[in-house]
Design a protein around this motif. Structure first.
Motif, PDB file in Angstrom:
ATOM      1  N   GLN A   1       6.851  27.053   0.815  1.00  0.00           N
ATOM      2  CA  GLN A   1       7.427  28.365   1.093  1.00  0.00           C
ATOM      3  C   GLN A   1       6.947  28.918   2.431  1.00  0.00           C
ATOM      4  N   LYS A   2       5.704  28.629   2.807  1.00  0.00           N
ATOM      5  CA  LYS A   2       5.148  29.168   4.050  1.00  0.00           C
ATOM      6  C   LYS A   2       5.537  28.358   5.269  1.00  0.00           C
ATOM      7  N   TRP A   3       5.534  27.005   5.126  1.00  0.00           N
ATOM      8  CA  TRP A   3       5.784  26.127   6.270  1.00  0.00           C
ATOM      9  C   TRP A   3       7.001  25.248   6.028  1.00  0.00           C
ATOM     10  N   GLY A   4       8.016  25.822   5.402  1.00  0.00           N
ATOM     11  CA  GLY A   4       9.180  25.039   5.006  1.00  0.00           C
ATOM     12  C   GLY A   4       9.852  24.303   6.145  1.00  0.00           C
ATOM     13  N   ARG A   5       9.747  24.815   7.363  1.00  0.00           N
ATOM     14  CA  ARG A   5      10.420  24.159   8.485  1.00  0.00           C
ATOM     15  C   ARG A   5       9.852  22.774   8.758  1.00  0.00           C
ATOM     16  N   HIS A   6       8.633  22.500   8.296  1.00  0.00           N
ATOM     17  CA  HIS A   6       8.018  21.183   8.504  1.00  0.00           C
ATOM     18  C   HIS A   6       8.313  20.214   7.362  1.00  0.00           C
ATOM     19  N   PHE A   7       8.887  20.696   6.256  1.00  0.00           N
ATOM     20  CA  PHE A   7       9.033  19.882   5.056  1.00  0.00           C
ATOM     21  C   PHE A   7      10.453  19.456   4.708  1.00  0.00           C
TER      22      PHE A   7
ATOM     23  N   ALA B   1      12.998  12.744   5.573  1.00  0.00           N
ATOM     24  CA  ALA B   1      12.098  13.846   5.926  1.00  0.00           C
ATOM     25  C   ALA B   1      11.319  13.593   7.213  1.00  0.00           C
ATOM     26  N   THR B   2      10.988  12.334   7.491  1.00  0.00           N
ATOM     27  CA  THR B   2      10.228  12.057   8.715  1.00  0.00           C
ATOM     28  C   THR B   2      11.082  12.138   9.964  1.00  0.00           C
ATOM     29  N   LYS B   3      12.393  12.309   9.780  1.00  0.00           N
ATOM     30  CA  LYS B   3      13.308  12.388  10.930  1.00  0.00           C
ATOM     31  C   LYS B   3      13.674  13.830  11.271  1.00  0.00           C
ATOM     32  N   VAL B   4      13.143  14.779  10.488  1.00  0.00           N
ATOM     33  CA  VAL B   4      13.503  16.193  10.680  1.00  0.00           C
ATOM     34  C   VAL B   4      12.391  16.893  11.419  1.00  0.00           C
TER      35      VAL B   4
ATOM     36  N   ILE C   1       0.853  -1.183   0.000  1.00  0.00           N
ATOM     37  CA  ILE C   1       0.000   0.000   0.000  1.00  0.00           C
ATOM     38  C   ILE C   1       0.890   1.234   0.000  1.00  0.00           C
ATOM     39  N   ILE C   2       0.677   2.118  -0.975  1.00  0.00           N
ATOM     40  CA  ILE C   2       1.466   3.343  -1.040  1.00  0.00           C
ATOM     41  C   ILE C   2       0.810   4.387  -0.145  1.00  0.00           C
ATOM     42  N   SER C   3       1.450   4.643   0.970  1.00  0.00           N
ATOM     43  CA  SER C   3       0.993   5.697   1.880  1.00  0.00           C
ATOM     44  C   SER C   3       1.802   6.960   1.566  1.00  0.00           C
ATOM     45  N   SER C   4       2.404   7.566   2.550  1.00  0.00           N
ATOM     46  CA  SER C   4       3.157   8.813   2.357  1.00  0.00           C
ATOM     47  C   SER C   4       3.928   9.102   3.619  1.00  0.00           C
ATOM     48  N   CYS C   5       4.968   9.935   3.496  1.00  0.00           N
ATOM     49  CA  CYS C   5       5.607  10.397   4.725  1.00  0.00           C
ATOM     50  C   CYS C   5       4.627  11.228   5.539  1.00  0.00           C
ATOM     51  N   ALA C   6       3.578  11.772   4.868  1.00  0.00           N
ATOM     52  CA  ALA C   6       2.521  12.487   5.592  1.00  0.00           C
ATOM     53  C   ALA C   6       1.662  11.541   6.419  1.00  0.00           C
ATOM     54  N   GLY C   7       1.831  10.231   6.224  1.00  0.00           N
ATOM     55  CA  GLY C   7       1.202   9.254   7.085  1.00  0.00           C
ATOM     56  C   GLY C   7       2.071   8.861   8.257  1.00  0.00           C
ATOM     57  N   MET C   8       3.297   9.378   8.301  1.00  0.00           N
ATOM     58  CA  MET C   8       4.199   9.165   9.435  1.00  0.00           C
ATOM     59  C   MET C   8       4.372  10.437  10.248  1.00  0.00           C
ATOM     60  N   LYS C   9       4.310  11.574   9.561  1.00  0.00           N
ATOM     61  CA  LYS C   9       4.556  12.883  10.163  1.00  0.00           C
ATOM     62  C   LYS C   9       3.575  13.852   9.511  1.00  0.00           C
ATOM     63  N   ALA C  10       2.533  14.229  10.222  1.00  0.00           N
ATOM     64  CA  ALA C  10       1.485  15.072   9.642  1.00  0.00           C
ATOM     65  C   ALA C  10       2.054  16.394   9.144  1.00  0.00           C
ATOM     66  N   MET C  11       1.513  16.848   8.029  1.00  0.00           N
ATOM     67  CA  MET C  11       2.000  18.061   7.387  1.00  0.00           C
ATOM     68  C   MET C  11       0.958  19.168   7.453  1.00  0.00           C
ATOM     69  N   PRO C  12       1.391  20.433   7.567  1.00  0.00           N
ATOM     70  CA  PRO C  12       0.448  21.546   7.546  1.00  0.00           C
ATOM     71  C   PRO C  12      -0.206  21.681   6.183  1.00  0.00           C
ATOM     72  N   ALA C  13      -1.455  22.131   6.185  1.00  0.00           N
ATOM     73  CA  ALA C  13      -2.252  22.335   4.972  1.00  0.00           C
ATOM     74  C   ALA C  13      -2.575  21.022   4.255  1.00  0.00           C
TER      75      ALA C  13
END
Length: 266
Positions: free
Chosen positions: A218-224, A263-266, A153-165
């Motif tokens: 560009q707005k929430w780069g610290r999370h990405f 990315a999920t480790k940052v 199943i193809i999930s996402s790093c957004a399924g390990m670490k929630a992302m803004p927006a």
């Protein structure tokens, strides 16, 4: 000889990007492919270019050009009857089902409280409910074949670490982890392994051609950010390599395989 000679793979979202690459490489390694894609705009709120029927036809052409066998149809993962019929017809044509790659998915952007009802429900319905319908349509055929097999199943790093927006996207991708874990426990005794793959950015239209995604970065780069500045975007081959590994790793089930440049480790 190919790695998957005589085997059959069911792949959703094959019109382009990751799904096309999975289909083509499975075919080159000897597997027959049963594939589907909506090949159209799924929702008005998508802000990246949608796949088309021409894209789906090109996937079929490439697979056949490579000497592969393919049964491909245009349809929606949310349509359970469509998937069940496609699986039945594919098994009748190719004789079995060994691998499932639940790849289809969509993305939308917006703040949690500003998303429209459609933005939330469409994404959850395609990504999570549609994947459950893929499993419901395919698992009985795998059990009947009695060959064991693999579901990726193809999930996402957004399924390990929630992302803004990405409230709807993150919720759907977190949900896939629970779905996969449950299925892995249920199917272990049947010699069917179930694993998830969690990409970060991938070189596909969804991954690199979405202007709203650029704005969010560009707005929430610290999370990405990722750890690998020299390799910011994964290739579709990186993802297929992971799918191939999980499709053949006899000792691996219930795993959450991250192709995310850290990315999920940052």
């Amino acid at each position: 000889m190919g790695q998957f000679d005589g085997q059959v793979a069911y792949i959703t979202g094959i019109a382009r990007g990751q799904g096309r690459n999975h289909a083509l490489r499975f075919a080159k390694e000897g597997a027959a492919v049963i594939g589907m894609d909506i090949a159209d705009r799924v929702a008005d709120h998508m802000t990246y270019p949608p796949a088309t029927s021409d894209d789906l036809a090109e996937t079929v052409r490439l697979v056949e050009e490579a000497g592969g066998k393919i049964l491909a149809r245009q349809g929606d993962t949310r349509d359970l009857a469509f998937q069940q019929q496609l699986v039945a017809d594919g098994v009748a044509q190719f004789g079995r089902l060994d691998h499932v790659i639940a790849n289809a998915g969509i993305l939308t952007w917006g703040l949690t409280w500003e998303l429209t009802e459609e933005q939330f429900t469409d994404v959850v319905d395609v990504n999570l409910v549609g994947t459950w319908k893929t499993l419901k349509a395919t698992i009985p055929a795998m059990l009947e074949a009695g060959n064991g097999g693999s579901i990726v199943i193809i999930s996402s790093c957004a399924g390990m670490k929630a992302m803004p927006a990405q409230a709807s996207y993150s919720a759907s991708k977190f949900g896939l982890r629970g779905l996969a874990q449950t299925a892995a426990k249920e199917l272990g005794p049947e010699k069917i392994r179930v694993n998830t793959v969690h990409p970060y950015a991938v070189n596909t239209p969804m991954g690199v051609e979405d202007p709203e995604g650029l704005k969010a970065f560009q707005k929430w780069g610290r999370h990405f950010p990722s750890i690998m500045d020299h390799y910011p975007v994964a290739s579709v081959d990186d993802l297929t390599d992971a799918v191939f590994y999980l499709s053949t790793a006899a000792a691996v089930t219930g795993s959450e395989f991250q192709i995310d440049m850290g990315a999920t480790k940052v």
